[in-house]
Design a protein around this motif. Structure first.
Motif, mmCIF file in Angstrom:
data_model
loop_
_atom_site.group_PDB
_atom_site.id
_atom_site.type_symbol
_atom_site.label_atom_id
_atom_site.label_comp_id
_atom_site.label_asym_id
_atom_site.label_seq_id
_atom_site.Cartn_x
_atom_site.Cartn_y
_atom_site.Cartn_z
ATOM 1 N N LYS A 74 0.811 -1.212 0.000
ATOM 2 C CA LYS A 74 0.000 0.000 0.000
ATOM 3 C C LYS A 74 0.851 1.271 0.000
ATOM 4 C CE LYS A 74 -3.918 -1.953 2.540
ATOM 5 N NZ LYS A 74 -4.718 -1.839 3.759
ATOM 6 N N LYS A 75 1.871 1.318 0.831
ATOM 7 C CA LYS A 75 2.612 2.558 0.992
ATOM 8 C C LYS A 75 3.257 2.995 -0.312
ATOM 9 C CE LYS A 75 3.703 2.032 5.903
ATOM 10 N NZ LYS A 75 4.788 1.925 6.899
ATOM 11 N N LEU A 76 3.817 2.018 -1.067
ATOM 12 C CA LEU A 76 4.488 2.387 -2.306
ATOM 13 C C LEU A 76 3.494 2.664 -3.406
ATOM 14 C CD1 LEU A 76 7.070 2.844 -3.833
ATOM 15 C CD2 LEU A 76 7.148 0.408 -4.338
ATOM 16 N N LEU A 77 2.500 1.816 -3.563
ATOM 17 C CA LEU A 77 1.553 1.988 -4.667
ATOM 18 C C LEU A 77 0.798 3.305 -4.570
ATOM 19 C CD1 LEU A 77 -0.066 -1.471 -5.397
ATOM 20 C CD2 LEU A 77 1.353 -0.076 -6.875
ATOM 21 N N SER A 78 0.479 3.733 -3.368
ATOM 22 C CA SER A 78 -0.277 4.974 -3.222
ATOM 23 C C SER A 78 0.493 6.168 -3.754
ATOM 24 C CB SER A 78 -0.633 5.201 -1.755
ATOM 25 O OG SER A 78 0.532 5.361 -0.985
ATOM 26 N N ARG A 79 1.816 6.031 -3.917
ATOM 27 C CA ARG A 79 2.636 7.128 -4.413
ATOM 28 C C ARG A 79 2.931 7.009 -5.906
ATOM 29 N NH1 ARG A 79 6.962 6.420 0.516
ATOM 30 N NH2 ARG A 79 5.576 7.025 2.211
ATOM 31 N N LEU A 80 2.485 5.920 -6.522
ATOM 32 C CA LEU A 80 2.858 5.644 -7.910
ATOM 33 C C LEU A 80 1.646 5.584 -8.815
ATOM 34 C CD1 LEU A 80 5.454 2.824 -7.227
ATOM 35 C CD2 LEU A 80 5.885 5.233 -7.631
ATOM 36 N N ILE A 81 0.615 6.371 -8.511
ATOM 37 C CA ILE A 81 -0.678 6.227 -9.157
ATOM 38 C C ILE A 81 -0.589 6.324 -10.669
ATOM 39 C CG2 ILE A 81 -2.925 7.349 -9.443
ATOM 40 C CD1 ILE A 81 -2.875 7.948 -6.469
ATOM 41 N N ALA A 82 0.112 7.280 -11.209
ATOM 42 C CA ALA A 82 0.031 7.532 -12.648
ATOM 43 C C ALA A 82 1.246 7.078 -13.430
ATOM 44 C CB ALA A 82 -0.212 9.017 -12.914
ATOM 45 N N PHE A 83 2.194 6.398 -12.803
ATOM 46 C CA PHE A 83 3.359 5.952 -13.557
ATOM 47 C C PHE A 83 2.974 4.930 -14.614
ATOM 48 C CE2 PHE A 83 6.721 7.071 -10.278
ATOM 49 C CZ PHE A 83 7.312 7.985 -11.112
ATOM 50 N N SER A 84 3.671 4.928 -15.722
ATOM 51 C CA SER A 84 3.588 3.834 -16.691
ATOM 52 C C SER A 84 4.995 3.385 -17.001
ATOM 53 C CB SER A 84 2.883 4.263 -17.979
ATOM 54 O OG SER A 84 3.643 5.232 -18.649
ATOM 55 N N PHE A 85 5.137 2.186 -17.519
ATOM 56 C CA PHE A 85 6.451 1.631 -17.784
ATOM 57 C C PHE A 85 6.367 0.812 -19.052
ATOM 58 C CE2 PHE A 85 9.716 -1.647 -17.222
ATOM 59 C CZ PHE A 85 10.811 -0.819 -17.148
ATOM 60 N N GLY A 86 7.222 1.124 -20.038
ATOM 61 C CA GLY A 86 7.225 0.387 -21.280
ATOM 62 C C GLY A 86 5.929 0.471 -22.027
ATOM 63 N N ILE A 134 12.176 -3.750 -0.725
ATOM 64 C CA ILE A 134 13.005 -3.504 0.446
ATOM 65 C C ILE A 134 12.805 -2.062 0.915
ATOM 66 C CG2 ILE A 134 15.357 -3.516 1.348
ATOM 67 C CD1 ILE A 134 16.086 -5.467 -0.916
ATOM 68 N N ASN A 135 12.268 -1.906 2.112
ATOM 69 C CA ASN A 135 12.098 -0.588 2.732
ATOM 70 C C ASN A 135 11.322 0.384 1.857
ATOM 71 O OD1 ASN A 135 13.588 -1.380 5.016
ATOM 72 N ND2 ASN A 135 15.517 -0.831 4.006
ATOM 73 N N ASN A 136 10.390 -0.112 1.074
ATOM 74 C CA ASN A 136 9.589 0.736 0.182
ATOM 75 C C ASN A 136 10.449 1.612 -0.724
ATOM 76 O OD1 ASN A 136 7.012 -0.120 0.942
ATOM 77 N ND2 ASN A 136 7.013 1.234 2.710
ATOM 78 N N THR A 137 11.683 1.189 -0.971
ATOM 79 C CA THR A 137 12.624 2.007 -1.749
ATOM 80 C C THR A 137 13.262 1.234 -2.894
ATOM 81 O OG1 THR A 137 13.157 3.314 0.219
ATOM 82 C CG2 THR A 137 14.706 3.436 -1.614
#
Length: 321
Positions: free
Chosen positions: A19-31, A162-165
């Motif tokens: 949850k902690k990481l995904l909530s900060r990555l809402i609009a990213f796309s990759f490839g 690892i450590n949300n990082t």
């Protein structure tokens, strides 16, 4: 014209379910694949739609899978649509799947028109030490309106946040390629890949490095090869003039060492090449954005048809629902 890299890193981000990481990555796309707009862990099920339309200018029309380049330029109409679905039938079990359609229709050279249908399914389980999962992807490509290539890939993978990082992922991949009219190129491809992501700036910035190693055995020995691809990507989200922006820079380097004799050159073939790209996306509204991309590649080979350079520039309007 190269088949999209649909079986590598672009699905990786979908497996980050914390949850902690995904909530900060809402609009990213990759490839080219967009992330879901909500954290997997926050909802029981989620469905996302995306459509886009645009144009691309290509300096050298080519079909990598056929070792064909035209030394001709043209402009193509781009159309894309996709749907992704995800859910959590159990606390630590994550399921996802989707369908995507992409097409390029050229103004003057219809023989390079490409349409691709893609399907994928993925399942992973979050153990205490790491996440383990499996996925299957299928792509059906049509060239100039006729069946061209069916491609299946099955992957087994493990990942660790690892450590949300730092996010690490390793996979074993198995591909099956079936060409509609070129049975000598039908092949089995086995390999493995590894990716590392490092997140900064409260998740708004990340750096990715990865490597993929593969061995392909084709029906005709001249097409057998061992290959390695190295890649790097940097992505940054920022606000400018009141608009959300996303800027990505990418690089990849590929080598292919063929084990059979290529009749045209009476020798074993060796290919290498690198490509760099820049992608800039600006949100016009919360659901609509404009995306521009420029990519330049230089490919070297002792086989003349695979020795060329290519520059592509595109612009598209994208909508997400």
């Amino acid at each position: 014209m190269q088949m999209p890299a649909i079986f590598s890193g672009e699905i990786i981000m979908k497996n980050l379910t914390q949850k902690k990481l995904l909530s900060r990555l809402i609009a990213f796309s990759f490839g080219g694949m967009a992330l879901c707009a909500q954290p997997f862990c926050a909802v029981a099920a989620n469905v996302d739609f995306e459509v886009s339309a645009g144009a691309e200018q290509d300096s050298n029309l080519n079909i990598v899978e056929l070792d064909k380049n035209s030394n001709e330029s043209d402009t193509a109409l781009l159309l894309n649509a996709k749907v992704d679905a995800s859910g959590k039938p159990a606390e630590k079990l994550n399921l996802s799947g989707g369908y995507a359609f992409t097409s390029k229709t050229y103004q003057n050279h219809n023989e390079f028109d490409l349409a691709i249908h893609q399907l994928y399914a993925d399942a992973n389980y979050e153990f205490s030490l790491l996440t383990a999962g499996a996925s299957h992807h299928f792509a059906k490509a049509q060239l100039d309106g006729s069946d061209f290539l069916d491609l299946h890939q099955t992957s087994l993978y493990i990942s660790k946040l690892i450590n949300n990082t730092i996010y690490l992922r390793a996979a074993v991949n198995s591909q099956d390629k079936q060409f509609a009219k070129l049975s000598d190129r039908n092949a089995k491809n086995n390999g493995y890949s590894g990716d590392a992501f490092v997140f900064f700036n409260d998740g708004k910035t990340f750096v990715n490095i990865g490597v993929n190693k593969e061995k392909e055995n084709a029906r005709a020995k001249q097409f057998d090869y061992q290959g390695v691809t190295y890649k790097a990507k940097a992505s940054h989200k920022f606000t400018a003039l009141g608009k959300d922006n996303k800027l990505q820079l990418g690089w990849r380097y590929t080598t292919k060492d063929y084990s059979g004799i290529t009749p045209e050159i009476k020798a074993e073939r060796y290919d290498s090449g690198h490509a760099v790209d820049i992608n800039w996306e600006v949100s016009l509204t919360p659901r609509v954005s404009i995306e521009t991309k420029v990519e330049h590649g230089k490919y070297n080979s002792n086989f003349a048809s695979a020795d060329y350079s290519d520059t592509r520039a595109s612009i598209a309007i994208k909508a997400r629902f």
